[in-house]
Design a protein around this motif. Sequence first.
Motif, PDB file in Angstrom:
ATOM      1  N   ARG A   1       0.866  -1.170   0.000  1.00 15.83           N
ATOM      2  CA  ARG A   1       0.000   0.000   0.000  1.00 15.83           C
ATOM      3  C   ARG A   1       0.908   1.227   0.000  1.00 15.83           C
ATOM      4  O   ARG A   1       1.754   1.385   0.879  1.00 15.83           O
ATOM      5  N   VAL A   2       0.738   2.067  -0.998  1.00 12.73           N
ATOM      6  CA  VAL A   2       1.548   3.272  -1.138  1.00 12.73           C
ATOM      7  C   VAL A   2       0.600   4.462  -1.222  1.00 12.73           C
ATOM      8  O   VAL A   2      -0.275   4.491  -2.090  1.00 12.73           O
ATOM      9  N   SER A   3       0.746   5.416  -0.313  1.00 13.10           N
ATOM     10  CA  SER A   3      -0.090   6.615  -0.327  1.00 13.10           C
ATOM     11  C   SER A   3       0.544   7.661  -1.227  1.00 13.10           C
ATOM     12  O   SER A   3       1.724   7.982  -1.078  1.00 13.10           O
ATOM     13  N   VAL A   4      -0.248   8.183  -2.153  1.00 14.76           N
ATOM     14  CA  VAL A   4       0.233   9.200  -3.090  1.00 14.76           C
ATOM     15  C   VAL A   4      -0.803  10.312  -3.139  1.00 14.76           C
ATOM     16  O   VAL A   4      -1.999  10.050  -3.293  1.00 14.76           O
ATOM     17  N   GLU A   5      -0.349  11.531  -2.988  1.00 11.73           N
ATOM     18  CA  GLU A   5      -1.251  12.678  -3.077  1.00 11.73           C
ATOM     19  C   GLU A   5      -1.819  12.767  -4.492  1.00 11.73           C
ATOM     20  O   GLU A   5      -1.155  12.357  -5.450  1.00 11.73           O
TER      21      GLU A   5
ATOM     22  N   SER B   1      -3.714  -0.692  -9.419  1.00 11.29           N
ATOM     23  CA  SER B   1      -4.488  -0.534  -8.187  1.00 11.29           C
ATOM     24  C   SER B   1      -5.267  -1.797  -7.855  1.00 11.29           C
ATOM     25  O   SER B   1      -5.602  -2.051  -6.702  1.00 11.29           O
TER      26      SER B   1
END
Length: 85
Positions: free
Chosen positions: A9-13, A51
Amino acid sequence: MKELKTFARVSVEPHAKVRLRVRLPVDMLNFTDARGERIVEPGEFELMIGSSSRDIHLNATLNVTGVATRTLERDWRMVSEVQVI
């Protein structure tokens, strides 16, 4: 056949870009044969990053080369790595 090999899981703005490094050892491209042994064979494999299985963002073809089929040890474990760089 699609098969999940690794995830993170990678959070990207929104509208931002990040670089990821995915390490996927060739042994993770194994399958289980009729005898229940894990086998690695030479051939082409399609790598898909996205995704979900329905939302693919990147495709690449990997070629595993070699002259022989290889049987993995019984206690072999799938280990991969995903890093934000």
